[in-house]
Design an enzyme around this catalytic site. Structure first.
Site, PDB file in Angstrom:
ATOM      1  CG  HIS A 127      18.539 -10.438 -39.112  1.00 38.32           C
ATOM      2  ND1 HIS A 127      17.694 -10.123 -38.085  1.00 38.32           N
ATOM      3  CD2 HIS A 127      19.536 -11.186 -38.543  1.00 38.32           C
ATOM      4  CE1 HIS A 127      18.144 -10.649 -36.946  1.00 38.32           C
ATOM      5  NE2 HIS A 127      19.264 -11.285 -37.199  1.00 38.32           N
ATOM      6  CB  CYS A 160      17.506 -16.925 -62.378  1.00 42.32           C
ATOM      7  SG  CYS A 160      18.894 -16.033 -63.081  1.00 42.32           S
ATOM      8  CB  SER A 201      16.129  -4.774 -30.516  1.00 41.43           C
ATOM      9  OG  SER A 201      16.322  -6.177 -30.582  1.00 41.43           O
ATOM     10  CB  SER A 202      12.129  -8.188 -28.412  1.00 44.92           C
ATOM     11  OG  SER A 202      12.572  -8.952 -29.518  1.00 44.92           O
ATOM     12  CG  ASN A 226      12.386  -2.157 -26.875  1.00 43.46           C
ATOM     13  OD1 ASN A 226      12.398  -1.971 -28.090  1.00 43.46           O
ATOM     14  ND2 ASN A 226      11.903  -3.258 -26.346  1.00 43.46           N
ATOM     15  CB  ALA A 244      12.481   4.729 -31.269  1.00 41.10           C
TER      16      ALA A 244
HETATM   17  P1  NAD Z   1      10.842  -7.645 -32.378  1.00 44.45           P
HETATM   18  O1  NAD Z   1       9.596  -7.569 -33.187  1.00 44.45           O
HETATM   19  O2  NAD Z   1      11.182  -8.888 -31.676  1.00 44.45           O
HETATM   20  O3  NAD Z   1      10.836  -6.503 -31.264  1.00 44.45           O
HETATM   21  C1  NAD Z   1      10.627  -5.172 -31.536  1.00 44.45           C
HETATM   22  C2  NAD Z   1      10.709  -4.392 -30.222  1.00 44.45           C
HETATM   23  O4  NAD Z   1      10.508  -3.017 -30.523  1.00 44.45           O
HETATM   24  C3  NAD Z   1       9.636  -4.782 -29.195  1.00 44.45           C
HETATM   25  O5  NAD Z   1      10.270  -5.058 -27.957  1.00 44.45           O
HETATM   26  C4  NAD Z   1       8.724  -3.549 -29.095  1.00 44.45           C
HETATM   27  O6  NAD Z   1       8.277  -3.315 -27.792  1.00 44.45           O
HETATM   28  C5  NAD Z   1       9.647  -2.452 -29.555  1.00 44.45           C
HETATM   29  N1  NAD Z   1       8.972  -1.341 -30.217  1.00 44.45           N
HETATM   30  C6  NAD Z   1       7.937  -1.374 -31.096  1.00 44.45           C
HETATM   31  N2  NAD Z   1       7.657  -0.133 -31.533  1.00 44.45           N
HETATM   32  C7  NAD Z   1       8.518   0.707 -30.896  1.00 44.45           C
HETATM   33  C8  NAD Z   1       8.716   2.103 -30.916  1.00 44.45           C
HETATM   34  N3  NAD Z   1       7.957   2.913 -31.654  1.00 44.45           N
HETATM   35  N4  NAD Z   1       9.698   2.622 -30.159  1.00 44.45           N
HETATM   36  C9  NAD Z   1      10.476   1.826 -29.376  1.00 44.45           C
HETATM   37  N5  NAD Z   1      10.332   0.474 -29.310  1.00 44.45           N
HETATM   38  C10 NAD Z   1       9.363  -0.056 -30.065  1.00 44.45           C
HETATM   39  O7  NAD Z   1      11.979  -7.197 -33.311  1.00 44.45           O
HETATM   40  P2  NAD Z   1      13.523  -7.440 -33.293  1.00 44.45           P
HETATM   41  O8  NAD Z   1      14.050  -7.592 -31.908  1.00 44.45           O
HETATM   42  O9  NAD Z   1      14.081  -6.430 -34.166  1.00 44.45           O
HETATM   43  O10 NAD Z   1      13.771  -8.877 -33.932  1.00 44.45           O
HETATM   44  C11 NAD Z   1      13.105  -9.635 -34.801  1.00 44.45           C
HETATM   45  C12 NAD Z   1      13.403  -9.713 -36.252  1.00 44.45           C
HETATM   46  O11 NAD Z   1      12.423  -8.950 -36.896  1.00 44.45           O
HETATM   47  C13 NAD Z   1      14.659  -9.213 -36.823  1.00 44.45           C
HETATM   48  O12 NAD Z   1      15.269 -10.294 -37.425  1.00 44.45           O
HETATM   49  C14 NAD Z   1      14.264  -8.257 -37.965  1.00 44.45           C
HETATM   50  O13 NAD Z   1      14.980  -8.574 -39.120  1.00 44.45           O
HETATM   51  C15 NAD Z   1      12.859  -8.571 -38.193  1.00 44.45           C
HETATM   52  N6  NAD Z   1      11.954  -7.514 -38.640  1.00 44.45           N
HETATM   53  C16 NAD Z   1      12.389  -6.440 -39.353  1.00 44.45           C
HETATM   54  C17 NAD Z   1      11.506  -5.437 -39.718  1.00 44.45           C
HETATM   55  C18 NAD Z   1      12.000  -4.269 -40.519  1.00 44.45           C
HETATM   56  O14 NAD Z   1      12.944  -4.423 -41.292  1.00 44.45           O
HETATM   57  N7  NAD Z   1      11.428  -3.099 -40.349  1.00 44.45           N
HETATM   58  C19 NAD Z   1      10.173  -5.539 -39.334  1.00 44.45           C
HETATM   59  C20 NAD Z   1       9.751  -6.674 -38.624  1.00 44.45           C
HETATM   60  C21 NAD Z   1      10.671  -7.650 -38.269  1.00 44.45           C
END
Ligand code: NAD
Length: 256
Positions: A127, A160, A201-202, A226, A244
């Site tokens: 992404h 830009c 990841s969800s 997760n 995690a």
């Molecule tokens: P999501 O928000 O849909 O899901 C995150 C998952 O992580 C959830 O199921 C939650 O239960 C779990 N979770 C939260 N904290 C946790 C921990 N400490 N240990 C283990 N599991 C934990 O996120 P996603 O599936 O990654 O997808 C959504 C989009 O969010 C992606 O496109 C991503 O680019 C974007 N995003 C990125 C960031 C970042 O770069 N840090 C932050 C927010 C969203």
């Protein structure tokens, strides 16, 4: 998750990692929540404050006002955090030092895997990244600290300096295609790995969420770490419903 089940799961995950030769670690926002970056969908996550339907690529292109809102959202969220890698990122980097890691495929845009020590060429950012922005007209790149400084000094919509084109963050917006070469390589590797480990990841965002399915179809083992259940839990060889940053270092310690 009951402690004895967790301890048993940790041992089994460590044993699978020891046996594996090509490990893919697939990460989502949950690997970075312990670094202080909220995820999107958990209670209190970013989408509980903002409406995702407003933050599309098409809207960003359409009007200066939409670009102003995008940049303001980013200024108040991703650009406001000053995260460091947490023990989960460091444990993943340790897998690389141990020679276990084929690659990290991440949905995250925060660059924390690289900061933890995983080499740039082994991190596939599906992404995109918040580490830079670029001009949609001439392609000139701007390191994000430069953009952040401009926003802090009152610029609302960065343009830009060379051609006054639209400057967009290096992240992939909703409605925008994923970088095809990154997706193709991540897909190829997912089909040839022998262990696919999902961390935080969800598994609801596609096409990223297809990758563990490709790995399963090719006979790879699946480990899921997760906090919340996912639709692939029943197919996981090991399922660790836990944080995690606590579980991954314990798995790596058990391997060592
Ligand atoms: P999501 O928000 O849909 O899901 C995150 C998952 O992580 C959830 O199921 C939650 O239960 C779990 N979770 C939260 N904290 C946790 C921990 N400490 N240990 C283990 N599991 C934990 O996120 P996603 O599936 O990654 O997808 C959504 C989009 O969010 C992606 O496109 C991503 O680019 C974007 N995003 C990125 C960031 C970042 O770069 N840090 C932050 C927010 C969203």
């Amino acid at each position: 998750m009951p402690m004895d089940e967790l301890a048993e799961g940790l041992k089994r995950a460590a044993a699978l990692l020891v046996q594996a030769r090509r490990v893919i670690v697939f990460t989502g926002a949950g690997v970075s929540t312990e670094s202080g970056i909220p995820d999107f969908r958990s209670p209190g996550g970013i989408w509980s404050q903002y409406d995702p339907d407003e933050f599309t690529y098409q809207n960003f292109l359409c009007s200066r006002e939409a670009r102003r809102q995008h940049w303001r959202m980013l200024r108040d969220t991703f650009l406001a955090y000053q995260p460091d890698p947490n023990p989960a990122h460091l444990a993943i980097a340790r897998l690389e030092e141990m020679g276990k890691l084929d690659c990290v495929v991440t949905q995250n845009i925060d660059g924390l895997h690289q900061q933890a020590g995983v080499p740039e060429e082994k991190v596939f950012e599906l992404h995109g990244t918040m580490r830079y922005a670029y001009c949609l007209e001439c392609g000139r790149r701007y390191p994000m600290p430069e953009i952040k400084a401009a926003l802090a000094s009152g610029v609302e919509v960065p343009e830009c300096d060379t051609c006054q084109g639209i400057v967009k963050p290096g992240v992939i917006f909703f409605g925008e295609s994923l970088p095809p070469e990154v997706l193709a390589e991540a897909t190829r590797r997912s089909r040839t790995c022998d262990l696919f480990m999902v961390v935080g990841s969800s598994l609801v965002v596609y096409p990223a969420a297809s990758l563990p399915v490709y790995a399963l179809q090719s006979g790879a083992k699946l480990v899921i770490i997760n906090l919340a259940p996912t639709h692939l839990d029943a197919q996981a060889d090991v399922l660790l419903l836990a944080r995690a940053g606590e579980v991954l270092p314990a798995v790596v310690a058990a391997m060592e």
